[in-house]
Enzyme design. Sequence first.
Site, short mmCIF file in Angstrom:
data_model
loop_
_atom_site.label_atom_id
_atom_site.label_comp_id
_atom_site.label_asym_id
_atom_site.label_seq_id
_atom_site.Cartn_x
_atom_site.Cartn_y
_atom_site.Cartn_z
N ARG A 50 0.83 -1.22 0.00
CA ARG A 50 0.00 0.00 0.00
C ARG A 50 0.86 1.27 0.00
O ARG A 50 0.47 2.28 -0.56
CB ARG A 50 -0.90 0.02 1.23
CG ARG A 50 -1.94 -1.12 1.27
CD ARG A 50 -3.28 -0.65 0.74
NE ARG A 50 -4.28 -1.69 0.86
CZ ARG A 50 -5.18 -1.75 1.83
NH1 ARG A 50 -5.18 -0.85 2.80
NH2 ARG A 50 -6.08 -2.71 1.85
N ASP A 161 -15.43 10.22 7.47
CA ASP A 161 -14.42 9.17 7.35
C ASP A 161 -13.05 9.83 7.35
O ASP A 161 -12.93 11.03 7.06
CB ASP A 161 -14.62 8.37 6.05
CG ASP A 161 -13.95 7.00 6.11
OD1 ASP A 161 -14.66 6.00 6.38
OD2 ASP A 161 -12.72 6.92 5.90
C1 LIG Z 1 -14.61 -1.29 6.63
S1 LIG Z 1 -15.04 0.41 6.45
C2 LIG Z 1 -16.68 0.40 7.12
C3 LIG Z 1 -17.65 1.18 6.28
C4 LIG Z 1 -19.10 1.13 6.75
N1 LIG Z 1 -19.25 1.71 8.05
C5 LIG Z 1 -19.61 -0.28 6.73
O1 LIG Z 1 -19.82 -0.89 7.78
O2 LIG Z 1 -19.80 -0.83 5.64
C6 LIG Z 1 -14.10 1.17 7.76
C7 LIG Z 1 -13.92 2.67 7.57
O3 LIG Z 1 -13.40 3.24 8.76
C8 LIG Z 1 -12.55 4.30 8.42
N2 LIG Z 1 -11.65 4.60 9.54
C9 LIG Z 1 -10.61 3.87 10.02
N3 LIG Z 1 -10.00 4.51 11.01
C10 LIG Z 1 -10.65 5.67 11.19
C11 LIG Z 1 -10.49 6.78 12.08
N4 LIG Z 1 -9.52 6.82 13.00
N5 LIG Z 1 -11.35 7.82 11.96
C12 LIG Z 1 -12.33 7.81 11.05
N6 LIG Z 1 -12.54 6.80 10.17
C13 LIG Z 1 -11.71 5.73 10.25
C14 LIG Z 1 -11.83 3.79 7.17
O4 LIG Z 1 -11.29 4.83 6.39
C15 LIG Z 1 -12.93 2.99 6.46
O5 LIG Z 1 -13.54 3.72 5.42
#
Ligand SMILES: C[S@@+](CC[C@H](N)C(=O)[O-])C[C@H]1O[C@@H](n2cnc3c(N)ncnc32)[C@H](O)[C@@H]1O
Length: 289
Positions: A50, A161
Amino acid sequence: MSALSAPKNTVPGVSPDIYSAADFAQIAKIIYDAAGIVLPQGKAMLVYSRLAPLVRSSGTITFSRYIELIRANGAELNKAVAALTTNHTFFYREAHHFDHLRAEVRPRVIEKLRGNRPVRLWSAGCSSGEETWSILMTLLGPDRTAGLNLARADLRVLATDIAPHAVARARDAVYPASDLKPVPEDLRRAWTKESNGQVTMSDTLRSIVRFRLLNLLGDWPIQGKFDFIFCRNVMIYFDNPTQERLVKRFCEALTPSGFLYIGHSERVTGPAANDFQLVGPTIYRRRAA
Ligand SMILES: C[S@@+](CC[C@H](N)C(=O)[O-])C[C@H]1O[C@@H](n2cnc3c(N)ncnc32)[C@H](O)[C@@H]1O
């Protein structure tokens, strides 16, 4: 040393002059401190694949020099964090949450809006928006006229996000038509437009949502309380202390009796767990004080 085992500071298949186990350990610590995301040893190759494009495009050539760069440059650190997020999501993921929303929460939302009271909700860790639009379509319902009346009332959705590429996709609000398959047909017809195999969310839906970049570990520049919060499949990337702090902050950000929806493999943990009542699978209600 056996022929199969790698020397201690190497990542198999990569020259330690470019990327070493020590580089991985430093990056894991930096990403944890910045975003709470835990990168266990098994993710060493994922981190390499990545970040290698960022190492190249920044001209730093080696990961150790790239580490110096992200320590000194916040914008580059944000790029590294975004590159290491997992953004997997899809419409109507964990359909039982939307059943609960429709049957239990929507009637309260309608009542509040009809009484000229504000309704606020938060899709935290919204990724590319599929969750947010699924929530909103469910709330507005299949009847366009009734839904438009709700949309004209004081209904606002915050969707956040940490990853700019995900938030940009969410704002675009255009998806391959096949992605919308899990969405009930009547909701799709009421709130989306389809053309050339692409589906666009209606202007009505778009006018209700504010998409913002937000690190859940940082400040939350929010006013007022939320009637419900979706934070699903985000806390799995965090360790226990971070999850506990987040649960406490979500509790404080909810109205009394507000709902918190989390992912299927997540739990509400820590001292603030006592302030929540489990009302369905991975659905919690804040206990009224
Ligand atoms: C697997 S996705 C989940 C998306 C959606 N909530 C779902 O359940 O389908 C996890 C998301 O969390 C975000 N994320 C991870 N760490 C984060 C942080 N510290 N603050 C905000 N968002 C975060 C990532 O960028 C990612 O888009």
